[in-house]
Design a protein around this motif. Structure first.
Motif, PDB file in Angstrom:
ATOM      1  N   PRO A  29       0.827  -1.217   0.000  1.00  0.00           N
ATOM      2  CA  PRO A  29       0.000   0.000   0.000  1.00  0.00           C
ATOM      3  C   PRO A  29       0.858   1.263   0.000  1.00  0.00           C
ATOM      4  O   PRO A  29       1.312   1.722   1.046  1.00  0.00           O
ATOM      5  CB  PRO A  29      -0.805  -0.136   1.298  1.00  0.00           C
ATOM      6  N   ASN A  31      -0.261   4.187  -1.204  1.00  0.00           N
ATOM      7  CA  ASN A  31      -1.204   5.261  -0.848  1.00  0.00           C
ATOM      8  C   ASN A  31      -0.771   6.634  -1.353  1.00  0.00           C
ATOM      9  O   ASN A  31      -0.831   7.627  -0.628  1.00  0.00           O
ATOM     10  CB  ASN A  31      -1.411   5.304   0.678  1.00  0.00           C
ATOM     11  N   ASN A 295       3.634   6.411   3.896  1.00  0.00           N
ATOM     12  CA  ASN A 295       2.436   6.175   3.091  1.00  0.00           C
ATOM     13  C   ASN A 295       1.138   6.508   3.832  1.00  0.00           C
ATOM     14  O   ASN A 295       0.056   6.144   3.391  1.00  0.00           O
ATOM     15  CB  ASN A 295       2.403   4.723   2.594  1.00  0.00           C
ATOM     16  N   ASP A 297      -0.448   5.491   6.535  1.00  0.00           N
ATOM     17  CA  ASP A 297      -1.385   4.446   6.949  1.00  0.00           C
ATOM     18  C   ASP A 297      -1.374   4.219   8.455  1.00  0.00           C
ATOM     19  O   ASP A 297      -1.950   3.253   8.955  1.00  0.00           O
ATOM     20  CB  ASP A 297      -1.089   3.134   6.224  1.00  0.00           C
ATOM     21  N   ASN A 411      -6.473   4.252  -7.240  1.00  0.00           N
ATOM     22  CA  ASN A 411      -7.778   4.186  -6.585  1.00  0.00           C
ATOM     23  C   ASN A 411      -8.809   4.999  -7.360  1.00  0.00           C
ATOM     24  O   ASN A 411      -8.535   5.521  -8.443  1.00  0.00           O
ATOM     25  CB  ASN A 411      -7.670   4.636  -5.124  1.00  0.00           C
ATOM     26  N   SER A 417      -2.296   3.724  -5.560  1.00  0.00           N
ATOM     27  CA  SER A 417      -2.613   3.240  -4.217  1.00  0.00           C
ATOM     28  C   SER A 417      -1.867   1.972  -3.844  1.00  0.00           C
ATOM     29  O   SER A 417      -1.489   1.799  -2.686  1.00  0.00           O
ATOM     30  CB  SER A 417      -4.120   3.001  -4.087  1.00  0.00           C
ATOM     31  N   THR A 418      -1.664   1.064  -4.814  1.00  0.00           N
ATOM     32  CA  THR A 418      -1.072  -0.232  -4.502  1.00  0.00           C
ATOM     33  C   THR A 418       0.016  -0.562  -5.517  1.00  0.00           C
ATOM     34  O   THR A 418      -0.138  -0.301  -6.706  1.00  0.00           O
ATOM     35  CB  THR A 418      -2.143  -1.338  -4.516  1.00  0.00           C
TER      36      THR A 418
END
Length: 707
Positions: A29, A31, A295, A297, A411, A417-418
């Motif tokens: 991720p 992000n 990132n 998260d 996304n 995003s990934t």
């Protein structure tokens, strides 16, 4: 033109049992942490430090080098760029510098050490970025590292001095504007030392590495500038880049350091036991480590720098004590220092190169009119796919540094995003994508002039990949895929074997490919392309005594039907490159050819009913194409007609080829200028606009530029 039906010269049906494996690879991720920018600065500065000398909303930068009595001050701007405030002389070289917290919790002064001058001291900065010396203290040995903390909780930071050539450990305190030294231990050497609360009593203790005993040593704060050695942890080899960070966010500080080609974490706990250790093996030697939630998260990630290769690699946290495999983000010559970089709306990493560059990787907020992406050391061949079949185009590319197929999935806001990365057997110049099925995509990787084709079928919902490999009977001239009624892909290959043109048709049957090979179709071929209109076949240019002829062969009921489409006799041909595709948007293949003959260039258009020659002097500012990477067939408007685009390396531009009057004439309007294109495609990358997406062969990044 008449057609002549001939028998197949040589046929063979080969059942190729291909290599098949099912593997799981991590989906990392990111992000949005991938936007890249660079700035030119003065050469020779090896270290970078964040500060805010002008007290605005944007972080400024300080560049320095232990070898120079000069600093460079860069004022941060609201758009993430910098303005050079000045190059200033300083009394003492700076080896390392740290901010000092004062009673109002603001950083107004900065503690520094100078190894060459055997000093520590305090610098302050004017609003223009000029440093002036507040005070200093001299040692009889060489300081190398500095850590700051308020050890007695009086509102002012002290600083801890260590070094492999420094006598023991010293704490420098400030009393009445004078710096005073307190020796914690002497007659030994600690290469690195940091303040951290090891005993969980709210007061900073010390963790230090004893290079004589090759041990990590804990000193507890006894109050009154007194510290007591309480524990020794023997190490297998010398460590460096020592930090104290709460990595798992449990409110207990952890010890993180580099040891050989690994990064190690000793986790703190409520009992101050420090008995739990995690080791992260790294691909490169980690010369410098930093940490941060890159990132966004909510977990603490690790970034490290390798000086020799100029590699910035990031290890994203998966959970409290687990990490994803490392991801290379940058490879830059002379890269020598990295820092976490936070400014208004910016979360990232800044780095400096000895060659005179600052590189920043930060969080991406939107796909703007022009944005650069950096994930990977050397992105090369590039293409697109739509993972969810929802109109949000994703990016796939080959990192030629480590021979990986890398994928960036975006996304619903269009932000990357990934990230996925899959190892390949080789580097390839072409990627074809079966983009039909939502969530399951097949990627065909190959190189023209070679034989190997790697096929990766990726199921994004299951996070799994099937890897297959097949070989062309000869070196690949062209390759296309076509989805069949049973939801498998047929592979069509134009190849050369012993200077003879051939066609291979691979059909997927019973978990294997059945290959029908048609050999010895023509000698002395300049260029060949696959056509799938009606029957599969080849369009190719063949050398003739008086020029060249354009021919078509088709496979009809297992036999070859041959037609001559066009003869070129304008002069002695030196080279021909042709492209075959649905140029006129009528579901029928046509060909455009770029011919060099004598001292002239020609373009020919063939739609199989008629052919036309266009002298390039009739089309202003046009350059010839001589390889597949210069051309791209796609649309520039939503649900619009496909257009052919050509990249000209001579004038660094991408142009559109418009076919007028069924190809009798062409117009080539320039779309945009773009430097350093290696591979490219054109796709809709935002809700309203189409973009040119390309790999920049000089800056080793991916550029997305609005058209």
């Amino acid at each position: 033109m008449t057609g002549l039906k001939i028998g197949l010269k040589k046929t063979s049906i080969l059942f190729i049992i291909f290599f098949l494996s099912k593997e799981i690879y991590p989906q990392i991720p990111i992000n949005g942490f991938c936007q890249f920018s660079s700035f030119n600065v003065d050469k020779g500065f090896s270290s970078i430090f964040p500060l805010n000398f002008n007290n605005d909303s944007y972080t400024d930068l300080l560049l320095y080098s232990p070898d120079q009595k000069e600093i460079v001050s860069l004022a941060g701007e609201k758009n993430g760029s910098f303005i050079k405030s000045g190059v200033y002389k300083v009394p003492y070289q700076i080896t390392s510098i740290k901010g000092l917290n004062e009673k109002d919790s603001k950083v107004k002064r900065y503690a520094f050490i100078s190894r060459q001058n055997m000093r520590a001291g305090i610098y302050s900065f004017t609003t223009g970025g000029r440093a002036y010396l507040t005070n200093s203290i001299k040692f009889n040995s060489y300081p190398e590292n500095i850590s700051t903390a308020d050890i007695n909780r009086n509102g002012n930071d002290e600083f801890l001095i260590s070094g492999s050539s420094f006598d023991g450990l010293s704490i420098i305190s400030q009393t009445g504007g004078i710096l005073k030294e307190k020796k914690i231990v002497s007659r030994t050497s600690y290469s690195e030392a940091v303040f951290t609360d090891l005993s969980n009593d709210g007061y900073p203790d010390i963790a230090a590495f004893d290079i004589i005993k090759n041990s990590l040593v804990f000193f507890y704060n006894q109050g009154g500038n007194k510290f007591k050695q309480v524990r020794t942890i023997k190490m297998d080899q010398p460590i460096h880049s020592l930090h104290a960070v709460d990595m798992n966010l449990d409110n207990y500080p952890d010890i993180i350091y580099a040891e050989g080609k690994s990064i190690n974490i000793i986790y703190g706990d409520f009992a101050s036991a420090y008995n739990t250790k995690a080791t992260i093996n790294t691909r490169f030697y980690p010369d410098q480590i930093i940490t941060g939630d890159f990132n966004h998260d909510g977990k603490i990630d690790i970034a490290y720098l390798n000086f020799k290769e100029g590699i910035l690699s990031i290890i994203f946290a998966k959970n409290d004590e687990g990490f994803y495999p490392e991801t290379i983000y940058l490879k830059k010559a002379g890269l020598h220092s990295i820092i976490p970089y936070y400014s208004k709306f910016i979360n990232g990493i800044a780095s400096v190169s000895l060659n005179g560059n600052i590189f920043i990787v930060k969080n991406m907020l939107s796909i703007s009119s022009n944005v650069d992406i950096s994930i990977g050391a050397n992105p090369s061949a590039i293409s697109s796919f739509d993972n969810g079949n929802n109109g949000i185009n994703d990016i796939c590319y080959i990192d030629s540094y480590n021979s990986n197929l890398d994928l960036i999935v975006r996304n619903f806001d269009g932000i990357p995003s990934t990230f996925y990365s899959y190892p390949l057997f080789d580097n390839y110049s072409d990627i074809l994508v079966d983009n039909v099925e939502s969530g399951v995509k097949s990627f065909y990787c190959f190189t023209r002039g070679k034989k190997l084709i790697e096929i990766l079928k990726i199921d994004f919902s299951k996070n799994s990949v099937e890897k297959n490999s097949v070989y062309s009977p000869g070196t690949i001239e062209d390759l296309k895929i076509q989805r069949t009624k049973n939801n498998f892909d047929n592979i069509y290959i134009a190849f050369k074997r012993k200077s003879m043109l051939g066609l291979c048709i691979m059909e997927y049957r019973d978990y294997r490919y059945a290959a029908a090979n048609y050999f010895d179709l023509a000698p002395d071929v300049y260029s060949a392309g696959i056509t799938l209109s009606n029957e599969p076949g080849l369009i190719y240019w063949k050398k003739e005594q008086s020029g060249a002829t354009l021919n078509k062969v088709s496979v009809v009921n297992g036999s070859i039907a041959s037609n001559k489409l066009f003869s070129f006799s304008e002069g002695t041909v030196s080279s021909i490159y042709s492209f075959t595709g649905d140029l006129f948007n009528n579901d029928k293949d046509a060909s455009i050819s770029f011919i060099q003959a004598g001292n002239k260039n020609y373009i020919t258009i063939t739609n199989y009913k008629s052919s036309y020659i266009i002298n390039t002097w009739e089309v202003p500012d046009v350059n010839m194409a001589d390889n597949a990477r210069q051309l791209f067939l796609g649309e520039t408007r939503y649900n619009g007609l496909k257009k052919l685009f050509i990249y000209s390396p001579e004038n660094n531009s991408v142009s559109r080829i418009d076919f007028i009057n069924k190809g009798k004439d062409i117009l080539i309007p320039r779309l945009t200028e773009a430097d350093n294109i290696e591979y490219y495609f054109i796709k809709k990358m935002s809700s309203r606009h189409y973009h040119l997406v390309y790999t920049d062969k000089i800056n080793n990044c991916i550029t997305i530029k609005q058209l």
